[in-house]
Design a protein around this motif. Sequence first.
Motif, short mmCIF file in Angstrom:
data_model
loop_
_atom_site.label_atom_id
_atom_site.label_comp_id
_atom_site.label_asym_id
_atom_site.label_seq_id
_atom_site.Cartn_x
_atom_site.Cartn_y
_atom_site.Cartn_z
N ALA A 194 0.81 -1.23 0.00
CA ALA A 194 0.00 0.00 0.00
C ALA A 194 0.84 1.28 0.00
CB ALA A 194 -0.95 0.00 1.19
N ASP A 195 2.14 1.17 0.28
CA ASP A 195 3.00 2.35 0.26
C ASP A 195 3.22 2.86 -1.17
OD1 ASP A 195 4.52 4.29 1.71
OD2 ASP A 195 6.35 3.32 1.02
N TRP A 196 2.99 1.99 -2.15
CA TRP A 196 3.09 2.38 -3.56
C TRP A 196 1.78 3.02 -3.99
CZ3 TRP A 196 7.24 1.58 -6.93
CH2 TRP A 196 8.28 0.78 -6.46
N HIS A 197 1.84 4.22 -4.56
CA HIS A 197 0.64 4.87 -5.08
C HIS A 197 0.08 4.03 -6.22
CE1 HIS A 197 -1.79 7.80 -7.27
NE2 HIS A 197 -1.90 8.43 -6.11
N GLU A 198 -1.20 4.14 -6.44
CA GLU A 198 -1.90 3.37 -7.47
C GLU A 198 -1.25 3.52 -8.85
OE1 GLU A 198 -6.32 3.53 -9.55
OE2 GLU A 198 -6.11 4.23 -7.49
N THR A 199 -0.80 4.71 -9.20
CA THR A 199 -0.17 4.92 -10.52
C THR A 199 1.11 4.10 -10.65
OG1 THR A 199 0.95 6.90 -9.73
CG2 THR A 199 -1.13 7.22 -10.88
N PHE A 200 1.89 4.02 -9.57
CA PHE A 200 3.14 3.27 -9.63
C PHE A 200 2.89 1.77 -9.59
CE2 PHE A 200 4.48 7.48 -8.28
CZ PHE A 200 5.46 7.73 -9.23
N GLN A 201 1.79 1.35 -8.95
CA GLN A 201 1.42 -0.06 -9.00
C GLN A 201 1.09 -0.46 -10.44
OE1 GLN A 201 -1.27 -1.52 -5.98
NE2 GLN A 201 -0.57 0.02 -4.53
N GLU A 202 0.38 0.42 -11.13
CA GLU A 202 0.05 0.18 -12.54
C GLU A 202 1.33 0.16 -13.39
OE1 GLU A 202 -3.09 2.02 -15.82
OE2 GLU A 202 -3.18 2.73 -13.75
N ALA A 203 2.25 1.05 -13.10
CA ALA A 203 3.52 1.10 -13.83
C ALA A 203 4.34 -0.17 -13.59
CB ALA A 203 4.32 2.33 -13.41
N LEU A 204 4.38 -0.64 -12.35
CA LEU A 204 5.11 -1.88 -12.05
C LEU A 204 4.51 -3.07 -12.79
CD1 LEU A 204 5.81 -1.50 -8.23
CD2 LEU A 204 7.53 -1.63 -10.06
N ALA A 205 3.20 -3.13 -12.88
CA ALA A 205 2.54 -4.21 -13.63
C ALA A 205 2.95 -4.15 -15.10
CB ALA A 205 1.03 -4.13 -13.47
N PHE A 206 3.01 -2.95 -15.66
CA PHE A 206 3.43 -2.76 -17.05
C PHE A 206 4.86 -3.26 -17.24
CE2 PHE A 206 5.61 -0.20 -20.23
CZ PHE A 206 4.78 -0.31 -21.33
#
Length: 137
Positions: free
Chosen positions: A116-128
Amino acid sequence: MKKAVPVVVRNHGQGLEILAFRHPLAGTQLVKGTIEQDEQYEHAAIRELFEESGLVAKLKPKFMGNLSLQFNQQDWYFYLCDISHVLPETWVYHCQDDGGLAFEFFWYPLNQKPNADWHETFQEALAFIRKYFDLEK
């Protein structure tokens, strides 16, 4: 708005790790920044990496693709950047923009799901990025 995302990875024991940092006000992030008007995207990636981490990437980073984020209507352009020297496990860089904040850099295992420390945008970026490296399960 268009953002450049310089991606720095290393193969370390258990697999690929990506360079990430803890922003003192905004949680765990990847380096990224605005592509200036008339700036070449790959140059923006190299510039942003230097501005936020102090690292100098080799010229001609590899384009990994782009992602249109649903969350904030931004287009992120990912570039795989090569650094010519071995980087430490962790370090602190005092970023000159953002008011001189101290960014704590570290290596994050790409096969690990972000907390949860990762913002939603960076979670999406990591998935990419995981998909790019064929690490999606």
